[in-house]
Enzyme design. Structure first.
Site, PDB file in Angstrom:
ATOM      1  N   CYS A  20      -5.997 -11.096   7.193  1.00 17.06           N
ATOM      2  CA  CYS A  20      -4.690 -10.901   6.954  1.00 17.06           C
ATOM      3  C   CYS A  20      -3.929 -11.198   8.378  1.00 17.06           C
ATOM      4  CB  CYS A  20      -4.271  -9.464   6.879  1.00 17.06           C
ATOM      5  SG  CYS A  20      -2.581  -9.242   5.988  1.00 17.06           S
ATOM      6  N   ASP A  70      -5.432   2.441   4.202  1.00 16.03           N
ATOM      7  CA  ASP A  70      -5.266   1.790   5.645  1.00 16.03           C
ATOM      8  C   ASP A  70      -5.135   3.367   6.492  1.00 16.03           C
ATOM      9  OD1 ASP A  70      -4.901   0.440   7.851  1.00 16.03           O
ATOM     10  OD2 ASP A  70      -2.904  -0.387   6.968  1.00 16.03           O
TER      11      ASP A  70
END
Length: 212
Positions: free
Chosen positions: A8, A131
């Site tokens: 990412c 996360d």
């Protein structure tokens, strides 16, 4: 079985090429102005056109309004939207219906009290991103290089695919996968030489670790 990897926060061709060459299954573009990894719609569109078939192109947004999302989706060839803000389950479902794209919802975890939210979002999203919760006062909702206690989700499963994120590096990936059973992982700062600057050697090392 190899673990699928999402790189990412890609912002240039060199980083993108390194991710694809190393075997990433997902590549992510960040549309959040406060992030050092933020790209313009024009840059993301140009990069997305270079992604080969079989690699999913993901747009990361944070509490984006409809106009912003409409613009991104219209101009960037995407395969998935990643919602990384405080979007409610209702908002997740609304975005999914409006754009006709799979939606991944990021959920921050710090303690056991955060786990029920994963079930809520798994009911409305196509995937969930587990996360590390950003610290109080943090400028960014993710990409802070922090891990959470992986024991919190050991043995946990949800009705949709899920991805592990938060403080992952080439050095700790094997332990993270062993402790959580993750079959998909997301990395950003863990493969950088400086904030927002992807490092090809670390990308290769991370993908190597993911391949077992």
């Amino acid at each position: 079985m190899p673990v699928s990897v999402k790189i990412c926060g890609l912002s240039d061709r060199a980083g993108l090429d390194a991710a694809v060459a190393a075997g990433a299954r997902y590549v992510g573009f960040v549309f959040f102005a406060r992030s050092p990894r933020c790209v313009s719609v024009e840059t993301a569109a140009a990069l997305a056109l270079e992604v080969p078939p079989g690699v999913a192109k993901v747009a990361l947004v944070v509490d984006a309004d409809d106009a912003t999302l409409d613009d991104i989706v219209a101009r960037v060839p995407l395969d998935m939207l990643q919602l990384h803000g405080r979007e409610t389950p209702e908002r997740v479902a609304e975005i999914r219906a409006r754009h006709g794209l799979p939606v991944m919802k990021a959920v921050g975890v710090a303690t056991e009290a955060d786990l029920p939210a994963l079930d809520l979002y798994a009911a409305v999203a196509d995937q969930i991103l587990v996360d590390a919760k950003a610290p109080a006062g943090a400028a960014l909702p993710g990409g802070n290089g922090l891990a959470f206690d992986w024991r919190l989700i050991a043995g946990q499963r949800w009705p949709v695919p899920w991805m592990l994120a938060g403080g992952l590096t080439p050095e700790n990936l094997a332990e993270a996968v062993k402790r959580t059973g993750a079959r998909q992982v997301d990395v950003s700062s863990g493969v950088e030489s400086a904030p927002g600057r992807k490092d090809a050697d670390r990308i290769r090392a991370f993908l190597s670790a993911a391949s077992g």
